[in-house]
Design an enzyme around this catalytic site. Structure first.
Site, PDB file in Angstrom:
ATOM      1  N   GLU A 190      -2.271  -1.663  -4.582  1.00 13.23           N
ATOM      2  CA  GLU A 190      -3.588  -1.043  -4.739  1.00 13.23           C
ATOM      3  C   GLU A 190      -3.565  -0.019  -5.867  1.00 13.23           C
ATOM      4  OE1 GLU A 190      -5.904  -0.563  -1.173  1.00 13.23           O
ATOM      5  OE2 GLU A 190      -6.678   1.347  -1.879  1.00 13.23           O
ATOM      6  N   ASP A 215       0.874  -1.183   0.000  1.00 13.68           N
ATOM      7  CA  ASP A 215       0.000   0.000   0.000  1.00 13.68           C
ATOM      8  C   ASP A 215       0.909   1.231   0.000  1.00 13.68           C
ATOM      9  OD1 ASP A 215      -2.261   1.676   0.242  1.00 13.68           O
ATOM     10  OD2 ASP A 215      -1.953   1.805   2.399  1.00 13.68           O
ATOM     11  N   ASP A 237      -1.689   1.154   7.403  1.00  8.49           N
ATOM     12  CA  ASP A 237      -1.169   0.941   6.043  1.00  8.49           C
ATOM     13  C   ASP A 237      -0.717  -0.499   5.838  1.00  8.49           C
ATOM     14  OD1 ASP A 237      -1.270   3.823   5.118  1.00  8.49           O
ATOM     15  OD2 ASP A 237       0.013   4.020   6.875  1.00  8.49           O
TER      16      ASP A 237
END
Lengths: 171, 171
Positions: free
Chosen positions: B67, B7, B139
């Site tokens: 992502e 991420d 995160d």
């Protein structure tokens, strides 16, 4: 002092290599790394990184200069540009080179003497300053302009002339 | 099948490593790469790249999942995020690993079963699905969620079940 200027872009990344010898600027190479818009993003970024790595290995620049971007039209295009820009910065720092960043205003002021100069003026002025046989591709000309900007602020900083400009250039 | 989920973020990049063994998901590691906001951007990007490279060398994942971001609040934050995201994609592709990208909607649907799930729900569900002793950092939990999403769509694709979801996941 040999400088690699980079103008990163999601589709086209311009590069320009110059030598600074006192007041003289000598052109070595310029070009554009063009990625296929249909290719996976990771592969396109790898192409940019690999080409920049090759250029560094071939020409052994002592510094890398990259245009700093403040404004992008919209978040989507800013995100895409950021990908390519991150790659450009990484290529420099992983080759243990100092990486300088300059705003478009600094670059245009250094090359054309006018902060709102048009793309075509950048192309014309880089041709003149570097005695190129013809104008460079748009992104390659921008990359040469960033390299010239770095040479300029470096020379000024070395002579302790107009220190306010030199410090702005090195920020 | 060992998966590294990432991420990316300009300040904090989360990572999560899982093993997929049939229907079972086994947690290996998770954490956050935190960069100093005062440090030069190129150095911060190098830290992210170096840590990801180390994780790949230590754990030998077979795939990387990142992502995909469609929306950012504004061009400036999109540009910053793009830098870190480019680095994450490059770390995967330069290790010769397949790099998959998933939208937040896909990740949340795969992990929580609800595309508009909150951050805390992601943290709770990754803890449950991976039997973590405690919830992961925000995160890091997002990174684990991307890895789980990849495991999920990969398993579905392998069984040719719900091909529309599998193909969406692999796009």
């Amino acid at each position: 002092m040999r400088i690699l200027g980079i103008d990163p872009g999601s589709r086209t990344t311009g590069y320009g290599l110059i030598d600074q010898q006192g007041n003289r600027l000598i052109h070595l190479d310029n070009g554009a790394i063009i990625t296929r818009s249909g290719a996976p993003l990771a592969d396109r970024l790898n192409l940019i990184y690999t080409r920049l790595e090759e250029l560094i290995q071939e020409f052994h620049p002592q510094a890398v200069a990259v245009e700093r971007v403040f404004v992008a039209r919209n978040p989507a295009s800013a995100l895409k540009l950021g990908h390519a820009r991150g790659i450009a910065l990484l290529a420099g720092v992983r080759a243990n080179l100092p990486v300088a960043e300059y705003t478009a205003l600094q670059v245009k002021s250094a090359v054309v003497g006018y902060g709102r100069a048009a793309k075509t003026q950048i192309q014309q002025m880089t041709r003149t300053l570097l005695s190129l046989p013809e104008i460079a591709q748009e992104d390659a000309a921008d990359a040469l302009a960033v390299a010239i900007c770095h040479a300029h602020s470096h020379r000024l900083a070395g002579k302790i002339m107009r220190p306010e400009l030199a410090s702005r250039g090195q920020r």
